[in-house]
Each structure stands twice: as C-alpha cells, then as structure tokens.
Design a protein around this motif. Structure first.
Motif, PDB file in Angstrom:
ATOM      1  N   GLU A  41       5.331  -4.718  -3.584  1.00 37.30           N
ATOM      2  CA  GLU A  41       4.955  -5.446  -4.800  1.00 37.30           C
ATOM      3  C   GLU A  41       3.486  -5.862  -4.792  1.00 37.30           C
ATOM      4  OE1 GLU A  41       7.909  -8.483  -4.794  1.00 37.30           O
ATOM      5  OE2 GLU A  41       9.362  -7.252  -5.854  1.00 37.30           O
ATOM      6  N   SER A  42       2.953  -6.157  -3.615  1.00 39.06           N
ATOM      7  CA  SER A  42       1.524  -6.475  -3.538  1.00 39.06           C
ATOM      8  C   SER A  42       0.681  -5.260  -3.910  1.00 39.06           C
ATOM      9  CB  SER A  42       1.159  -6.933  -2.122  1.00 39.06           C
ATOM     10  OG  SER A  42       1.780  -8.155  -1.826  1.00 39.06           O
TER      11      SER A  42
ATOM     12  N   ASP B 298      12.762   0.113  -0.813  1.00 33.85           N
ATOM     13  CA  ASP B 298      11.983  -0.970  -1.413  1.00 33.85           C
ATOM     14  C   ASP B 298      12.063  -2.225  -0.550  1.00 33.85           C
ATOM     15  OD1 ASP B 298      11.168   0.535  -3.593  1.00 33.85           O
ATOM     16  OD2 ASP B 298      12.956   0.030  -4.760  1.00 33.85           O
TER      17      ASP B 298
ATOM     18  N   SER C  46       0.801 -12.136  -2.572  1.00 35.12           N
ATOM     19  CA  SER C  46       2.136 -12.626  -2.923  1.00 35.12           C
ATOM     20  C   SER C  46       2.048 -13.944  -3.670  1.00 35.12           C
ATOM     21  CB  SER C  46       2.986 -12.789  -1.661  1.00 35.12           C
ATOM     22  OG  SER C  46       3.218 -11.552  -1.030  1.00 35.12           O
TER      23      SER C  46
ATOM     24  N   ARG D  25       0.964 -13.124  -7.216  1.00 31.77           N
ATOM     25  CA  ARG D  25       2.034 -12.477  -7.985  1.00 31.77           C
ATOM     26  C   ARG D  25       3.097 -13.485  -8.409  1.00 31.77           C
ATOM     27  NH1 ARG D  25       6.855  -9.950  -7.327  1.00 31.77           N
ATOM     28  NH2 ARG D  25       7.216  -8.156  -8.685  1.00 31.77           N
TER      29      ARG D  25
ATOM     30  N   THR E  73       9.451 -11.563  -1.462  1.00 31.01           N
ATOM     31  CA  THR E  73      10.135 -10.430  -0.857  1.00 31.01           C
ATOM     32  C   THR E  73       9.426 -10.033   0.433  1.00 31.01           C
ATOM     33  OG1 THR E  73       8.813  -8.900  -2.178  1.00 31.01           O
ATOM     34  CG2 THR E  73      10.965  -9.538  -3.067  1.00 31.01           C
TER      35      THR E  73
ATOM     36  N   ILE F 156       1.491  -3.000  -6.120  1.00 25.49           N
ATOM     37  CA  ILE F 156       1.525  -2.873  -7.585  1.00 25.49           C
ATOM     38  C   ILE F 156       0.413  -3.701  -8.204  1.00 25.49           C
ATOM     39  CG2 ILE F 156       2.890  -3.358  -9.657  1.00 25.49           C
ATOM     40  CD1 ILE F 156       5.402  -2.812  -7.968  1.00 25.49           C
TER      41      ILE F 156
END
Length: 452
Positions: free
Chosen positions: A300-301, A99, A235, A238, A61, A303
């Motif tokens: 997201e990174s 987001d 990333s 993840r 993303t 998180i």
C-alpha cells in the motif's frame, strides 16, 4: 559449565515476539528444531502471551505478504506447526495471498504460532518458558557463558540462570529524548514543536490514531507534517488521507524526507513498463533481479509512492506533497513545520535498553548506544563500541540495524537496515540458528560449514 541443570541452558532467547521466534521457525523449516530443543532452550517474554509481540497494537497493514506469515507453518516438518495452516484463522489470512494483511490479523496468527512454539519448548526435556518475565541484566562469565537475572514483572521475584549463548529480541523504543538533538531542517523537533508532536509508534496505535484523527477532524483545513521517508512515514500519511477523505476543506500532508524515494519492482522490465527509470545497476539485486529489493516501497505504501512520484498511470494525490530535506538550515522545512497543526516524527527506533556487563562486572559499551550505529553486525552478533563482536551474544529484530551480507542479496546502493519477516524466518534466521547451535556445541557436522 554443567549442561541441562535446572538453571542452565544452551540457549536463552529474550523476547518471544515475531523476531525472537523467527530463528526457531527457520530451524523448524530446515530440520534443525530437534537439535535446538536438545540443547536446552529458555524462552523469556515480558508479556503473558508469546508470538504476536506488538503487531496487534497497530491500525495499519503489514509490509510482508500474507503468504510470508503462513510460510512458517505451511508444510512444516514439525506437525504441531503444520496443522496451524489448516485452521480457520490461517485460511482468513490466506485469503490475502500475495497482498499485505492487517497487522491485527497477522498478530492473531503469530500468537497461535507462539503458543505452539512455547508449548514445544516447555515440553522438551531441557526446555523452559518464562512468560511475564524480563531480563534485568546479562553478565558475561569467565568461561564465555552468560548469567542472566530474571525478574517476574508481577511479583518482582528474581532468579539467575546461565546460558551458553543468548539471543536478544527485546524490540525497540522511540525515546522522546532523541528528538531533542536530531536535527530536522537545521534544528531538533523538541522542544519547539512539543505541543503538536507525536511519534509514529504512538500515532499508528489504535488509541493514538483514534485520538489524533478526532483532533484533526475538528480542525478547519488541517495541515500535517510527517518527518521521515520510511514505510512507517508513508503508512502514517496513507492512514490520514483515508480517515479524512471527506474532510472539507481537505487536509494537506507534507512528507519531509532526506533520501530520494524509491519503489520496488520485480524486475527492470516491469519498472520500465511502468515508466519508472530512477534506478541503475547498483539498485538491482544480483540474486533476484528485483529493483530496490530492500529500499523500495511495497504494497500500500508503494501505491501512494507511485502517486506522489507521478509514475505510470497512478492518479495524482493533491492532498499530499513531498519536501526533500536539505543539509543544514532548511528554511522551507522549518516553515512547513511551523505551519503544521500536527507533526509526526517517523525517525526510527532504538533498541530496548538492557544492562550487559563483561567478565569483570563493568558495563559493556555497545555500538548501539551511539546514535546512528547498529546493535549487530552482518552475522547478527551484538557488537561493542569498538565494533568487535561480543562472543555468544546475538540480536535480531526491529532497530537492530541489521544489514545482510552480499550473499543474501539486495541492492548494492542500499544503506539502511533490513527488518523483513521473510528474511528473519529464512536466510537470517537460519544463519543465526546455526551460529547459536555452534556455540552450544550441538550443531550437526553437516551444518558446520554453513555456520563458519
């Protein structure tokens, strides 16, 4: 220099990806686009479609919000851009709101933006768009203008054009040769780990990711070492954890990083409320109040970073650990690399190479040709090896090494480079377009003070 002849332009833009289009979009948002078109724009792109660049190539993303991607078309003063905000594709992107958005989807939107922008340039009286074309070299002329040699990538046909100013947005590469001399724990990654090493750009591509994950899945208790502390490194981690979530025994990922890991927060109160205290006044942006505005992990990174650092209510991630690299020989780092089944190098990018020659025909040595030095200064001017700006030559995009001036905000402690799409399409893009218009002699008088 005669203006607006068949092969003479006020502005040559080399690269029609998100970075190359960003100053044009900033011009559109600030009612400067008619001035840009009237100066005569030549847009050159190696690919056959403008706009997306390599965004759609990756499985991850974005590190910009969906709203950021849409902001360049929402309520745009340019009607052809404004209508894109109402398309079904834009609405699909808009559903992600604040987001991040899958890069494949973001790439499709930027491709539509690129088509509109290229069409507007091609339709303008003095504009031209050359797809499937690359610039082999740039030559500085006696009068301060530039001559570029264009080459059609399919036919090989060449031609020369002149431009008052040039914007280089050719993207970046991850040359394997760098890994033969950049030390990690006291020694370079190549050739020692050549048989199990992949760079982040290849790993995060659709083909590279599928191939690598298939190999890891077939292993018993696979171990992965990721070298780097960037968003790309996080990333990579993840994506591995998600892809191998049910693997038994579990995968283990170790992230080897040099600098302390930092997390973005919208303000000090939000950080303290989350139990995050690893910052001081130098880490707070004076303009926005954001904590680690440029250097902190987002989306997201972020998180995953909260999990690894044990911040707030984030649950631990037992399948992953951190190792901060020590200067010089680091025996633990070498042990981690030796034991790993896969090593992913996330050590950044270098600007794509191009021959640039001065007025005497001698190749210009650039600062970026030296490891660790930027391509541009804080005004996006390409700089020579002695750090002096090269008149009329500008750069933008990944691996340019751009660090914004203090008036654009950011934390004083930040020592890296900024590649954010929002800045490219706003403050940085507007600053760039003013300077480019000033070079072509087409900057409105009321804008002159801003371009100084």
């Amino acid at each position: 220099m005669p203006k607006h002849s068949d092969n003479t332009f006020g502005l040559l833009i080399i690269g029609a990806g998100p970075a190359g289009l960003a100053p044009l979009l900033a011009a559109a948002r600030n009612d400067l686009f008619p001035h840009v078109l009237s100066t005569g724009v030549l847009l050159v792109e190696r690919a056959h479609e403008p706009g997306a660049g390599r965004l759609g190539n990756y499985v991850i993303t974005s590190d910009s919000s969906a709203d950021t991607f849409l902001s360049c078309v929402r309520n745009s003063p340019v009607p052809e851009l404004a209508v894109l905000a109402e398309t079904s594709l834009a609405k699909e992107v808009a559903a992600y709101g604040a987001d991040c958005v899958p890069l494949e989807l973001a790439g499709r939107l930027m491709a539509e933006v690129g088509k509109v922008m290229a069409n507007l340039i091609a339709r303008s009286p003095h504009g031209r768009v050359a797809m499937g074309t690359e610039v082999d070299r740039l030559d500085e002329n006696e009068d301060g203008s530039w001559t570029a040699q264009l080459r059609n990538v399919q036919t090989g046909r060449t031609e020369t054009v002149k431009a008052a100013s040039v914007l280089v947005a050719t993207g970046a590469t991850q040359e394997p040769a760098r890994l033969r001399h950049l030390p990690v724990g006291g020694a370079p990654l190549l050739p020692q780990y050549e048989n199990k090493l992949i760079q982040s750009d290849e790993f995060l591509s659709h083909d590279g990711f599928a191939r690598t994950i298939a190999t890891l899945t077939a292993m018993d208790s696979p171990k992965v070492a990721i070298v780097g502390g960037s968003t790309s490194a996080m990333s990579c981690a993840r994506q591995i954890l998600i892809a191998l979530e049910g693997h038994t025994p579990p995968v283990h990922v170790t992230l080897l990083h040099r600098q302390p890991m930092t997390i973005f927060y919208p303000g000090r109160d939000a950080a303290h409320a989350d139990g995050y205290t690893s910052f001081d006044e130098r880490d707070i942006c004076a303009l926005s109040g954001f904590v680690h505005r440029f250097g902190g992990f987002r989306f997201e990174s972020r998180i995953l970073a909260r999990q690894l650092l044990g911040v707030g209510d984030a649950p631990p991630e037992p399948r992953m650990s951190l190792h901060q690299l020590r200067e010089g020989n680091d025996a633990e780092a070498r042990r981690i690399l030796d034991d790993a089944d896969l090593v992913i190098a996330c050590l950044g990018y270098r600007p794509a190479a191009m021959i640039i020659r001065d007025r005497t025909g001698i190749p210009l040595p650039l600062a970026a040709q030296e490891e660790g030095r930027p391509l541009v200064n804080d005004a996006c001017e390409v700089i020579a090896a002695d750090a002096t700006p090269i008149p009329g030559l500008f750069g933008i995009g990944l691996a340019c090494g751009y660090r914004p001036p203090i008036e654009m905000g950011g934390e004083r402690s930040f020592s890296g480079q900024v590649n954010g799409l929002w800045l490219w399409q706003n403050d940085v893009g507007l600053m760039l377009i003013r300077r480019l218009l000033a070079y072509s002699g087409n900057l409105p008088p009321e804008e002159a003070a801003h371009a100084a």
